[in-house]
Scaffold this active site. Structure first.
Site, short mmCIF file in Angstrom:
data_model
loop_
_atom_site.label_atom_id
_atom_site.label_comp_id
_atom_site.label_asym_id
_atom_site.label_seq_id
_atom_site.Cartn_x
_atom_site.Cartn_y
_atom_site.Cartn_z
CG ASN A 187 -2.30 5.76 -21.79
OD1 ASN A 187 -1.22 6.36 -21.71
ND2 ASN A 187 -2.82 5.09 -20.77
CD GLU A 233 -3.14 -1.10 -20.80
OE1 GLU A 233 -3.69 -2.20 -20.70
OE2 GLU A 233 -2.66 -0.49 -19.84
CG HIS A 235 3.20 0.98 -15.54
ND1 HIS A 235 2.81 1.64 -14.39
CD2 HIS A 235 2.13 1.01 -16.36
CE1 HIS A 235 1.55 2.04 -14.52
NE2 HIS A 235 1.12 1.69 -15.71
CG ASP A 295 4.32 2.53 -11.66
OD1 ASP A 295 4.83 2.07 -12.72
OD2 ASP A 295 3.19 2.18 -11.26
O1 G3I Z 1 -12.37 -1.79 -4.98
C1 G3I Z 1 -12.43 -3.25 -5.03
C2 G3I Z 1 -12.63 -3.82 -3.66
O2 G3I Z 1 -13.90 -3.41 -3.14
C3 G3I Z 1 -12.54 -5.33 -3.75
O3 G3I Z 1 -12.59 -5.86 -2.47
C4 G3I Z 1 -11.23 -5.74 -4.39
C5 G3I Z 1 -11.16 -7.25 -4.57
O4 G3I Z 1 -10.29 -7.58 -5.62
O5 G3I Z 1 -11.14 -5.16 -5.65
C6 G3I Z 1 -11.13 -3.75 -5.60
O6 G3I Z 1 -11.04 -3.27 -6.91
C7 G3I Z 1 -9.75 -3.37 -7.51
C8 G3I Z 1 -9.34 -1.98 -7.96
O7 G3I Z 1 -8.10 -2.05 -8.66
C9 G3I Z 1 -9.15 -0.99 -6.78
O8 G3I Z 1 -8.09 -1.43 -5.99
C10 G3I Z 1 -9.86 -4.27 -8.72
O9 G3I Z 1 -10.11 -5.61 -8.27
C11 G3I Z 1 -8.55 -4.25 -9.49
O10 G3I Z 1 -8.74 -4.97 -10.69
C12 G3I Z 1 -8.20 -2.83 -9.85
O11 G3I Z 1 -6.94 -2.83 -10.46
C13 G3I Z 1 -6.66 -1.70 -11.27
C14 G3I Z 1 -6.19 -2.16 -12.63
O12 G3I Z 1 -5.83 -1.04 -13.43
C15 G3I Z 1 -7.29 -2.92 -13.34
O13 G3I Z 1 -6.83 -3.43 -14.52
C16 G3I Z 1 -5.55 -0.91 -10.60
O14 G3I Z 1 -6.03 -0.35 -9.37
C17 G3I Z 1 -5.08 0.22 -11.53
O15 G3I Z 1 -3.91 0.78 -10.98
C18 G3I Z 1 -4.73 -0.37 -12.88
O16 G3I Z 1 -4.39 0.71 -13.71
C19 G3I Z 1 -3.91 0.35 -15.01
C20 G3I Z 1 -4.33 1.46 -15.96
O17 G3I Z 1 -5.74 1.64 -15.88
C21 G3I Z 1 -3.91 1.12 -17.39
N1 G3I Z 1 -2.49 0.85 -17.45
C22 G3I Z 1 -2.00 -0.13 -16.52
C23 G3I Z 1 -2.37 0.24 -15.09
C24 G3I Z 1 -1.80 -0.75 -14.12
O18 G3I Z 1 -2.33 -2.02 -14.32
#
Ligand code: G3I
Length: 455
Positions: free
Chosen positions: A202, A160, A238, A267
């Site tokens: 990517n 990105e 997405h 997705d």
């Molecule tokens: O695991 C912690 C948890 O312990 C805590 O309580 C909670 C509170 O916010 O956060 C949890 O972590 C989160 C994590 O996902 C697991 O669910 C993070 O806050 C959250 O920021 C994180 O989001 C991820 C996101 O990237 C971050 O930018 C998404 O799961 C993930 O699907 C997303 O993936 C991205 C790709 O890497 C790049 N392309 C876009 C895609 C979707 O945004």
């Protein structure tokens, strides 16, 4: 749950309202061909993967679907910079290794996501700039790619880095502010650390011919013309409730540059068109010989970052949705065979070979990829005329050389005479078959002469 702000922007800009080593991994057994996503994709020389998190590995429904349907995994979060280097120079590969270990135990391949990204950086990196950040970033790429060396079929080296909107230019970020060449520096470091992995750029909002995807297209063309080591482009995909009519043409134009294309984070918003869009994406990938695989960004709707969009192929109980059937049908009909060329690798020192065992036992060979001040050694263990159930490799390092990390083996010692033994998943090697482990070291890797003993 609301659609995240960035996703909404992504869907708007795109007008969405609009697989390594010379092959996609063919991993599923014929028993599942035609009846599972991974099996059917493998029949077409491609992979079908899912993004996963180790937090769900204890969930039976999740694991049943995962193990049955997919032949490739990617860490949704657990190989990102904040997870793998939470403190500068202190690496944590525990969860990444669990994902790799699970994949290998099931014969699945692994995508790597992501070495450098402006988001999900550890706090310490967010506070750096200039050459301190550039050095930290390149060290991160080197250490992470070297740790997983030989186990990742494709790495998202940079994620990105292009801006949304019509500029077709780079996104501002702390990494971009270290100089426009940060992306190519990252690709060169990744190639040195893991010469066998395909190296991908990517991004999202690139799911059709538009200003952003054209900016990336121009970068890839420039990299190819100057010999910057890039092998693939990841189109995240997405998607919303429509799909850009140039989706397949966009895949094809990247393929025509001489890189593979992978659909990396698919997705699709739930709605009357969800199944059609999934099928359109699948058919588009199958129609382009260099489109080597598809990864969906999660397993069940309730595992998805998109919450109530219900954007995936399985409902929360693990039942197959209409979208699942449309993907499977598309995979089972038509498609162009994979024709990807092997990746051009940088020169490495020739393998040093120990004599093959005359009968039972094992032999070890090593390949060294040397750079100024350090090297990565890849050691191949080959069983003799009988299968072995464990192995030990001994070698002596030149004076002044110190091992900093190793993968796919247990290690004793880090200087002088050192030994490596198998880990749980690679001790058994069939007659005449091979397995690999590796290590990274400071110093010079000349004259290594490993010996192998079956244990
Ligand atoms: O695991 C912690 C948890 O312990 C805590 O309580 C909670 C509170 O916010 O956060 C949890 O972590 C989160 C994590 O996902 C697991 O669910 C993070 O806050 C959250 O920021 C994180 O989001 C991820 C996101 O990237 C971050 O930018 C998404 O799961 C993930 O699907 C997303 O993936 C991205 C790709 O890497 C790049 N392309 C876009 C895609 C979707 O945004």
């Amino acid at each position: 749950m609301r659609i995240p702000k960035r996703l909404r922007a992504a869907l708007g800009v795109a007008g969405v309202g609009a697989i390594a080593a010379c092959l996609a991994t063919v991993l599923a057994s014929s028993a599942t061909a035609g009846t599972t996503l991974g099996g059917s994709a493998a029949e077409k020389g491609r992979y079908f993967g899912a993004a996963v998190g180790t937090g769900k590995f204890g969930d039976n429904t999740y694991m049943t679907v995962l193990n049955r349907e997919f032949n490739s995994l990617v860490a949704e979060n657990e190989m990102k910079w904040d997870h793998t280097e939470p403190q500068q120079g202190r690496f944590n590969f525990t969860n990444g290794d669990r994902i790799v270990s699970h994949a290998r135990s099931r014969g699945m391949s692994v995508r790597g996501h992501a070495l450098l990204w402006h988001a999900q950086q550890p706090g310490w990196a967010q506070g750096l700039s200039g050459s301190a950040l550039r050095n930290a970033a390149i060290n991160h790429v080197t250490q992470v790619a070297a740790h997983f060396r030989g186990q990742i079929h494709s790495w998202d080296v940079v994620n990105e880095a292009f801006a949304d909107g019509g500029s077709g230019g780079r996104r501002d970020s702390n990494l971009q502010r270290t100089g426009n060449d940060w992306i190519e520096a990252a690709f060169r470091a990744a190639r040195a650390a893991d010469p066998g992995a395909k190296l991908c750029y990517n991004d999202y909002n690139t799911d059709g011919i538009n200003a952003k995807s054209t900016g990336i297209y121009n970068m890839v063309r420039d990299f190819k013309s100057r010999g910057v080591p890039i092998d693939c482009v990841g189109l995240q995909s997405h998607l919303g409730t429509t799909i850009d009519s140039s989706y397949q043409a966009n895949i094809q134009r990247f393929a025509d540059l001489g890189v593979d294309v992978q659909i990396t984070e698919l997705d699709v918003m739930q709605g009357s068109n969800q199944a059609n869009i999934y099928a359109t994406v699948t058919r588009a990938c199958l129609a382009v010989s260099r489109c080597t695989g598809i990864t969906v960004w999660g397993v069940r709707d309730c595992d998805s970052w998109r919450g109530s969009d219900n954007a995936l192929l399985f409902d929360c109980s693990g039942n197959k949705k209409a979208a699942y059937n449309s993907v499977l049908n598309a995979l089972n009909s038509g498609g162009t065979p994979i024709t990807t060329a092997p990746t051009t690798r940088p020169p490495t020192t020739p393998p040093v070979t120990t004599p093959p065992p005359g009968g039972a036992g094992c032999a070890a060979t090593v390949t060294v990829n040397q750079w100024t001040g350090g090297f990565v050694a890849s050691v191949r263990v080959t069983a003799g005329s009988s299968a072995i159930n464990g192995w030990r490799v001994a070698l002596t390092l030149p004076s002044g050389t110190t091992v900093t990390n190793a993968w796919s083996a247990n290690r004793s010692g880090n200087t002088g005479a050192i030994q490596f033994t198998n880990v749980d998943y690679n001790g058994r090697v069939g007659a005449g078959q091979s397995t690999e482990f590796g290590f990274q070291a400071n110093g010079t890797g000349t004259g290594l002469a490993p010996t192998c003993t079956a244990t």
